[in-house]
Design a protein around this motif. Structure first.
Motif, PDB file in Angstrom:
ATOM      1  N   THR A 141      -3.700  -4.352  -7.168  1.00 30.46           N
ATOM      2  CA  THR A 141      -2.813  -5.245  -6.489  1.00 30.46           C
ATOM      3  C   THR A 141      -1.792  -4.657  -5.770  1.00 30.46           C
ATOM      4  O   THR A 141      -1.442  -5.235  -4.449  1.00 30.46           O
ATOM      5  N   GLY A 142      -1.317  -3.639  -6.341  1.00 28.48           N
ATOM      6  CA  GLY A 142      -0.432  -2.757  -5.450  1.00 28.48           C
ATOM      7  C   GLY A 142      -0.928  -2.419  -4.122  1.00 28.48           C
ATOM      8  O   GLY A 142      -0.309  -2.493  -3.097  1.00 28.48           O
ATOM      9  N   THR A 145      -1.320  -5.501  -1.693  1.00 29.52           N
ATOM     10  CA  THR A 145      -0.124  -5.771  -1.250  1.00 29.52           C
ATOM     11  C   THR A 145       0.295  -5.056   0.065  1.00 29.52           C
ATOM     12  O   THR A 145       0.945  -5.402   0.938  1.00 29.52           O
ATOM     13  N   MET A 149       1.025  -6.069   3.719  1.00 33.50           N
ATOM     14  CA  MET A 149       2.182  -6.029   4.220  1.00 33.50           C
ATOM     15  C   MET A 149       2.296  -5.123   5.469  1.00 33.50           C
ATOM     16  O   MET A 149       2.896  -5.430   6.384  1.00 33.50           O
TER      17      MET A 149
END
Length: 153
Positions: A141-142, A145, A149
């Motif tokens: 998930t990191g 993300t 971004m």
């Protein structure tokens, strides 16, 4: 010995950021191992703190003592290192945003049956399949993300 009174022994600005992170990771791993070896307890911070909350199963006096001491050591240790090493200043965020972020972290901790330190440091060290899945989910998930971004920027 504090930075204002004496020259810093090991200034943070002379250590490479990877070395700073490695030293922090070693200290976390050592604390985790020490608690497991000394008391047979797992260093899941959310579980340690949650057992002290009102309405939870009341720990015995000895159980309460090590939990309070461990959490106090985290706070005091961080404060002492901040005074000693003077880490770089960070941008302060508005209090409502910090409260919201803390609430989301707490919700995620309950949803994931533990926090990143509990699963990543302690669970993987004990070869827990559940912790492996949780850690892979946190990391994935990191990564997603950050990728999203950067793609949007």
């Amino acid at each position: 010995m504090f930075a204002a009174e004496h020259e810093r022994i090991l200034p943070m600005d002379t250590l490479h950021p990877y070395l700073q992170s490695s030293l922090g990771g070693l200290l976390i791993g050592l604390a985790s191992w020490w608690l497991l070896a000394a008391l047979g307890r797992v260093t899941g911070i959310s579980g340690i703190a949650a057992a002290l909350l009102p309405g939870r199963q009341a720990p015995t006096r000895g159980d309460r003592a090590w939990r309070v001491a461990y959490l106090a050591g985290l706070v005091l240790g961080g404060a002492l290192f901040t005074l000693w090493w003077q880490p770089p200043a960070t941008v302060l965020r508005p209090l409502p945003l910090l409260v919201l972020a803390g609430g989301l972290v707490g919700f995620g901790t309950v949803l994931g049956s533990g926090c990143t330190s509990g699963h990543g440091v302690c669970g993987l060290g004990r070869r827990s399949l559940r912790s492996l899945v949780a850690t892979a989910t946190f990391m994935g998930t990191g990564f997603a993300t950050v990728g999203l971004m950067r793609w949007l920027a």
